[in-house]
Design an enzyme around this catalytic site. Structure first.
Site, PDB file in Angstrom:
ATOM      1  N   LYS A  82       7.259 -66.273 -69.227  1.00 51.05           N
ATOM      2  CA  LYS A  82       7.471 -66.177 -67.546  1.00 51.05           C
ATOM      3  C   LYS A  82       7.605 -64.438 -67.962  1.00 51.05           C
ATOM      4  CE  LYS A  82      10.390 -67.973 -64.786  1.00 51.05           C
ATOM      5  NZ  LYS A  82      11.680 -69.272 -64.593  1.00 51.05           N
ATOM      6  N   SER A 158      10.374 -72.865 -60.747  1.00 52.30           N
ATOM      7  CA  SER A 158      10.287 -71.070 -60.367  1.00 52.30           C
ATOM      8  C   SER A 158       9.092 -70.494 -61.794  1.00 52.30           C
ATOM      9  CB  SER A 158      11.274 -69.967 -60.901  1.00 52.30           C
ATOM     10  OG  SER A 158      11.752 -70.597 -62.037  1.00 52.30           O
ATOM     11  N   SER A 182      13.197 -75.383 -62.915  1.00 58.35           N
ATOM     12  CA  SER A 182      12.351 -75.000 -62.797  1.00 58.35           C
ATOM     13  C   SER A 182      10.954 -74.747 -64.029  1.00 58.35           C
ATOM     14  CB  SER A 182      13.293 -73.421 -63.028  1.00 58.35           C
ATOM     15  OG  SER A 182      13.461 -72.751 -61.553  1.00 58.35           O
TER      16      SER A 182
END
Length: 230
Positions: A82, A158, A182
Site C-alpha cells: 500500500k 482505504s 481499512s
C-alpha cells in the site's frame, strides 16, 4: 497449469511449488506482470509497478532454487505494498497529489524488509485515498479504484488498491493498513481474507497512519492459511 490456476493460487502453495522446483519464479512474476498490464487500465489499483526490479529479483530467486541455497517461506512469491509504506526505489505518495513529485524512498520500511528477507518479490505500490482516511479508494491523484467483481462497485478503503489487486489475481498477497476498517472493509468488498492484528504485534514504524493510536499493518490473502502464515 492455466494462467488462472497460477494467478489465483494461494501463496503458501506457490511457495511450496517454487521450493520443489516445480514453479519458476520468473514465469510466475511474468504472469503477474502481464495480468497487471492487462487489468490496471480497468481496475486502477496500482500507483507504481516495478517490473524491472521484480524481474531482476525473480531471476535471483530462480538461481537460488537451482543452487540449493536456503529459501525463505515466501521465496519467489510476488507481493504488493500500500502507498503509505516505503519501498526502496519507489515513491511514497500517500495517495495525495501533494506528493506527485516525491522522489524514491531511500530504504524499505521494516515490514517490506522482512517480506524480502522471507523471499517475497515486491512488484509495486497500490492505491489508497489521501493518507488512508476514508472507506473508498479514490482521489484526485489517481482517480478511482474499481472492484474486480463488479466495476460499478467500490473495492472499499482505504486499502482498496491492495484488495482489488489480490482479488484480481495480481499477486496472492498485498500489504495494507487498518485503523477503522481499512483492511477489513476492502476484504469484505472483494471476497478476501483480511485481518487487523493486535495493536503493537506488527511494527508500524515508518508508516503514515490515519490514526496513530489505532492503525495496524497486515495482509490481504486468498486463504486463511496464507494470512495466518504471513
Amino acid at each position: 497449469m492455466t494462467t488462472d490456476d497460477l494467478l489465483f493460487m494461494p501463496a503458501t502453495r506457490a511457495a511450496a511449488l517454487i521450493r520443489r522446483g516445480a514453479l519458476s519464479p520468473v514465469a510466475y512474476v511474468d504472469a503477474v506482470l502481464a495480468a497487471i498490464a492487462r487489468l490496471q487500465p480497468v481496475l486502477n489499483c496500482f500507483v507504481a509497478v516495478d517490473a524491472e526490479g521484480a524481474r531482476r529479483d525473480a531471476i535471483a530467486a530462480e538461481r537460488a532454487v537451482a543452487s540449493g541455497a536456503p529459501l525463505g517461506p515466501l521465496h519467489g512469491v510476488p507481493v504488493h505494498i500500500k502507498d503509505l509504506i516505503d519501498v526502496a526505489g519507489l515513491p511514497t505518495r500517500h495517495g495525495s497529489a501533494i506528493f506527485a513529485d516525491a522522489g524514491p524512498a531511500a530504504r524499505d520500511n521494516v515490514l517490506v524488509a522482512r517480506l524480502r528477507a522471507a523471499g517475497a518479490i515486491i512488484i509495486g505500490k497500490t492505491t489508497t485515498p489521501e493518507y488512508g482516511v476514508k472507506g473508498l479508494t479514490d482521489g484526485p491523484a489517481f482517480g478511482t479504484t474499481r472492484n474486480p467483481w463488479n466495476l460499478e462497485r467500490t473495492s472499499g478503503g482505504s486499502s482498496g488498491g491492495a484488495a482489488a489487486a489480490v482479488a484480481a489475481g495480481l499477486a496472492p498477497l498485498g500489504l495494507g493498513t487498518d485503523g477503522a476498517g481499512s483492511i477489513r472493509g476492502p476484504a469484505a468488498c472483494c471476497g478476501l481474507v483480511g485481518l487487523k492484528p493486535t495493536l503493537g504485534a506488527v511494527p508500524t514504524r515508518g508508516v503514515v497512519p490515519a490514526c496513530r493510536t489505532l492503525d495496524c499493518v497486515s495482509v490481504f490473502a486468498l486463504t486463511v492459511d496464507d494470512a495466518h502464515r504471513v
